[in-house]
Design a protein around this motif. Structure first.
Motif, PDB file in Angstrom:
ATOM      1  N   PRO A  32       0.836  -1.195   0.000  1.00 18.11           N
ATOM      2  CA  PRO A  32       0.000   0.000   0.000  1.00 18.11           C
ATOM      3  C   PRO A  32       0.872   1.247   0.000  1.00 18.11           C
ATOM      4  O   PRO A  32       1.809   1.351   0.792  1.00 18.11           O
ATOM      5  N   SER A  33       0.556   2.174  -0.891  1.00 16.45           N
ATOM      6  CA  SER A  33       1.358   3.387  -1.009  1.00 16.45           C
ATOM      7  C   SER A  33       0.580   4.420  -1.807  1.00 16.45           C
ATOM      8  O   SER A  33      -0.071   4.068  -2.797  1.00 16.45           O
ATOM      9  N   PRO A  34       0.653   5.695  -1.397  1.00 15.97           N
ATOM     10  CA  PRO A  34      -0.008   6.716  -2.225  1.00 15.97           C
ATOM     11  C   PRO A  34       0.632   6.816  -3.607  1.00 15.97           C
ATOM     12  O   PRO A  34       0.063   7.437  -4.508  1.00 15.97           O
ATOM     13  N   VAL A  77      -0.072  -0.433  -4.482  1.00 18.01           N
ATOM     14  CA  VAL A  77      -1.485  -0.081  -4.656  1.00 18.01           C
ATOM     15  C   VAL A  77      -1.851   1.109  -3.776  1.00 18.01           C
ATOM     16  O   VAL A  77      -1.486   1.150  -2.597  1.00 18.01           O
ATOM     17  N   SER A  78      -2.580   2.067  -4.362  1.00 15.72           N
ATOM     18  CA  SER A  78      -3.051   3.256  -3.651  1.00 15.72           C
ATOM     19  C   SER A  78      -4.559   3.224  -3.546  1.00 15.72           C
ATOM     20  O   SER A  78      -5.246   2.713  -4.431  1.00 15.72           O
ATOM     21  N   LEU A  79      -5.108   3.792  -2.462  1.00 21.54           N
ATOM     22  CA  LEU A  79      -6.564   3.920  -2.345  1.00 21.54           C
ATOM     23  C   LEU A  79      -7.077   5.137  -3.089  1.00 21.54           C
ATOM     24  O   LEU A  79      -8.268   5.239  -3.372  1.00 21.54           O
ATOM     25  N   TYR A 104      -4.684  10.904  -1.934  1.00 27.54           N
ATOM     26  CA  TYR A 104      -4.564  11.579  -0.645  1.00 27.54           C
ATOM     27  C   TYR A 104      -3.583  10.745   0.172  1.00 27.54           C
ATOM     28  O   TYR A 104      -3.251   9.624  -0.215  1.00 27.54           O
ATOM     29  N   ASN A 155      -1.289   7.700   6.961  1.00 20.92           N
ATOM     30  CA  ASN A 155      -0.051   7.517   7.720  1.00 20.92           C
ATOM     31  C   ASN A 155       0.603   6.171   7.489  1.00 20.92           C
ATOM     32  O   ASN A 155       1.777   5.986   7.778  1.00 20.92           O
ATOM     33  N   GLY A 156      -0.167   5.198   6.992  1.00 19.84           N
ATOM     34  CA  GLY A 156       0.388   3.871   6.780  1.00 19.84           C
ATOM     35  C   GLY A 156      -0.574   3.028   5.975  1.00 19.84           C
ATOM     36  O   GLY A 156      -1.672   3.477   5.627  1.00 19.84           O
ATOM     37  N   GLY A 157      -0.175   1.788   5.693  1.00 16.62           N
ATOM     38  CA  GLY A 157      -0.939   0.952   4.783  1.00 16.62           C
ATOM     39  C   GLY A 157      -2.082   0.171   5.412  1.00 16.62           C
ATOM     40  O   GLY A 157      -2.846  -0.490   4.689  1.00 16.62           O
ATOM     41  N   ALA A 205      -5.575   0.662   4.111  1.00 16.71           N
ATOM     42  CA  ALA A 205      -5.675   0.095   2.757  1.00 16.71           C
ATOM     43  C   ALA A 205      -5.892  -1.418   2.830  1.00 16.71           C
ATOM     44  O   ALA A 205      -6.665  -1.973   2.042  1.00 16.71           O
TER      45      ALA A 205
HETATM   46 CL1  6GU Z   1      -2.451   2.567   0.119  1.00 15.18          CL
HETATM   47  N1  6GU Z   1      -1.115   4.190   1.717  1.00 15.18           N
HETATM   48  C1  6GU Z   1      -0.850   5.395   2.220  1.00 15.18           C
HETATM   49  N2  6GU Z   1       0.099   5.514   3.135  1.00 15.18           N
HETATM   50  N3  6GU Z   1      -1.476   6.507   1.850  1.00 15.18           N
HETATM   51  C2  6GU Z   1      -2.419   6.354   0.934  1.00 15.18           C
HETATM   52  C3  6GU Z   1      -2.753   5.133   0.369  1.00 15.18           C
HETATM   53  C4  6GU Z   1      -2.067   4.056   0.783  1.00 15.18           C
HETATM   54  N4  6GU Z   1      -3.732   5.323  -0.530  1.00 15.18           N
HETATM   55  C5  6GU Z   1      -3.997   6.615  -0.514  1.00 15.18           C
HETATM   56  N5  6GU Z   1      -3.204   7.248   0.368  1.00 15.18           N
END
Ligand code: 6GU
Length: 283
Positions: A108-110, A156-158, A161, A164-166, A169
């Motif tokens: 998980p990561s923006p 993968v990002s949600l 935005y 603080n962490g995954g 997600a």
């Molecule tokens: Cl998956 N992780 C983080 N740290 N920030 C996010 C995200 C994920 N998706 C949107 N913002």
């Protein structure tokens, strides 16, 4: 399906014991295990992070605890999984069967690919998902390079935005994927008529009483005329989607639209032009 989630806040994932996903786990439809990253450290302070090379704000997660944690997951599932993709081809050169695929590692990561219902279906077809929940400014990039040799790596990002962490997600992705697994949602019909199932938002729903605080349920739904109800609901889907998510309208496949759909879209200011749905030019 097997899911392993690794985090420095395993308690954050406690909600996965509740509701549909918790029930799926109890029934053996989903083998979900949560791991504390700190158990894979070797120093007295159970250190998982350090300062970034090159300077800058925040901390970076050290690669070794992650490698230890991921190797323990690979060891736990045995040698049938965890091969690099190149090792998977059958002797006759045919495509690897699904059970020989390496586990999918979701980071998980923006900065990842944006999660959507199409990706949820794709992940639901996998046998083994592993989630690596980063905190701070992220994980040392060499860990991701190493892991791409053992896993099918998916940042993968949600959405656009920053969290603080995954962990949040993981909650979202496991719920979206888990409900697609056979037997998890009691009535599979409810998966067909929901938002995003056909690229449109869901139609509005109503229940008794038929008049509530002076507001009537739309006449079309009281008729018992099934074709009329279906037409009304489809039109409502188009109206809602055009108002809230015009980007989804632009991605519709015109070949999947009926003449009635095209007429409704014209009313809403969209037209089909060279095989695409676009905003009507107005001339
Ligand atoms: Cl998956 N992780 C983080 N740290 N920030 C996010 C995200 C994920 N998706 C949107 N913002």
């Amino acid at each position: 399906m097997r899911i392993d989630a690794i985090s420095i806040f395993p308690e954050y994932l406690a909600p996965l014991e509740l509701s549909l996903i918790g029930k799926a786990r109890q029934e053996g439809l989903l083998d979900l295990r949560v791991h504390d990253l700190r158990t894979f450290t070797t120093d007295r302070h159970r250190t998982v992070d350090d300062t970034p090379y090159g300077g800058g704000a925040g901390m970076v997660m050290k690669p070794e605890p992650w490698a230890q944690a991921l190797e323990s997951v690979l060891d736990a599932v045995g040698p049938s999984n965890g091969h690099p993709p190149a090792d998977n081809a059958a002797a006759d050169g045919s495509s690897p069967v699904q059970s020989n695929r390496p586990p999918t590692l979701i980071v998980p990561s923006p900065a990842g690919e944006v999660f959507d219902q199409r990706m949820a279906h794709e992940l639901a077809s996998r046998e083994h998902l592993v989630f690596a929940c980063g905190r701070y400014e992220g994980i040392d990039d060499r860990l991701l390079d190493w892991a791409s040799g053992q896993f099918d790596l998916r940042p993968v990002s949600l959405g656009d935005y920053v969290l603080n962490g995954g962990e949040v997600a993981v909650l979202a992705i496991v719920e979206a994927v888990g409900r697609l697994l056979p037997g998890v949602v009691g009535n599979p019909d409810s998966l067909v008529e929901e938002s995003h199932a056909d690229g449109l938002l869901e139609y509005p729903v109503y229940t008794k009483p038929s008049n509530w605080r002076g507001r009537d349920v739309p006449e079309a739904l009281l008729s018992g005329n099934h074709a009329g109800i279906a037409r009304y609901r489809r039109e409502q889907q188009l109206i809602r989607t055009a108002a809230r998510r015009p980007d989804l309208i632009a991605r519709l496949d015109p070949d999947a639209l009926t003449g009635v759909d095209v007429d409704a879209l014209l009313q809403l200011g969209f037209e089909v032009q060279s095989g695409r749905v676009v905003r009507a030019s107005g001339d």
